[in-house]
Scaffold this active site. Structure first.
Site, PDB file in Angstrom:
ATOM      1  N   GLU A   1     -16.174 -65.112 -10.357  1.00 38.05           N
ATOM      2  CA  GLU A   1     -17.034 -65.039  -9.259  1.00 38.05           C
ATOM      3  C   GLU A   1     -18.557 -65.473  -9.462  1.00 38.05           C
ATOM      4  OE1 GLU A   1     -15.796 -64.864  -6.452  1.00 38.05           O
ATOM      5  OE2 GLU A   1     -13.660 -63.885  -7.068  1.00 38.05           O
TER       6      GLU A   1
ATOM      7  N   ARG B   1     -10.726 -55.702   6.011  1.00 37.92           N
ATOM      8  CA  ARG B   1      -9.557 -55.783   6.605  1.00 37.92           C
ATOM      9  C   ARG B   1      -8.620 -54.630   6.680  1.00 37.92           C
ATOM     10  NH1 ARG B   1      -4.144 -56.794   5.693  1.00 37.92           N
ATOM     11  NH2 ARG B   1      -4.252 -56.780   3.523  1.00 37.92           N
TER      12      ARG B   1
ATOM     13  N   HIS C   1     -12.127 -61.815 -11.076  1.00 38.84           N
ATOM     14  CA  HIS C   1     -11.079 -61.231 -10.370  1.00 38.84           C
ATOM     15  C   HIS C   1      -9.719 -61.942 -11.141  1.00 38.84           C
ATOM     16  CE1 HIS C   1     -12.649 -60.476  -6.197  1.00 38.84           C
ATOM     17  NE2 HIS C   1     -11.712 -59.692  -6.299  1.00 38.84           N
TER      18      HIS C   1
END
Length: 199
Positions: free
Chosen positions: A74, A84, A155
């Protein structure tokens, strides 16, 4: 190096499982590992306490991206929580600033390109990402990139034990979870390469 506990409906988080396999020492450096809660409120508090306790030379935070099948580094974190699904404390913030009045983006303070080159040189599929999502991973990336210690957020794919598939994924990307290839041991080897590339 930090990973995360499981979240959503999953009982497994590849980021946490992979860092458990890291060696205690690498290239003459001691590697300290910890598992962060998947909590917008508590994750930053735990990270701050860990930094105070260990006083590290570098910080690498690892999270799971269910919609990706390669390691992604990232480049930046965004000053926004927008969930979400609820975190493990039941919180589900919508378009909330992490730091009121802070810059919208904070960049990685460890060179992402150097880590990417090292991963490629050792045969690991990886790429640079400019979007860490808006869930707890991004929350920690943004906080990490504001610390005095050099920091990077990585990630990893949502690897699962044989016969299991991740139920989470769209927290990072607007996509369904993918069936990730590879093994946890290979993933841990990639994280070791990333650590060794930090100067």
């Amino acid at each position: 190096m930090t990973g995360f506990e499981p979240f959503g409906n999953d009982q497994y988080n590849a980021s946490g499982e992979a860092i458990r396999l890291l060696p205690e020492h690498l290239d003459g450096h001691r590697i300290s590992t910890a598992i962060l809660p998947v909590s917008f409120r508590r994750s930053g508090e735990v990270l701050a306490a860990l930094l105070q306790e260990h006083q590290p030379d570098a910080l690498v935070c690892v999270g799971e991206a269910g919609g990706r099948d390669e390691i992604s580094i990232e480049v930046r974190g965004a000053n926004e929580d927008n969930a979400r699904i609820a975190d493990n404390d039941g919180a589900q913030p919508a378009q909330q600033a992490i730091i009121q009045g802070g810059d919208f983006f904070r960049g990685a303070t460890v060179d992402p390109q150097a880590v990417l080159r090292a991963l490629h040189q050792h045969g690991h599929a990886a790429y640079l990402s400019e979007d860490a999502g808006r869930f707890v991973c991004n929350h920690i990336a943004y906080l990490a990139y504001g610390q005095e210690v050099p920091a990077l957020f990585i990630h990893v794919p949502a690897l699962r034990p044989e016969g299991q598939t991740a139920s989470v994924g769209a927290e990072t990307d607007d996509s369904a979870p993918v069936q990730s290839r590879g093994s946890l041991e290979h993933l841990t080897a990639g994280l070791s390469v990333a650590l060794a590339a930090i100067k």
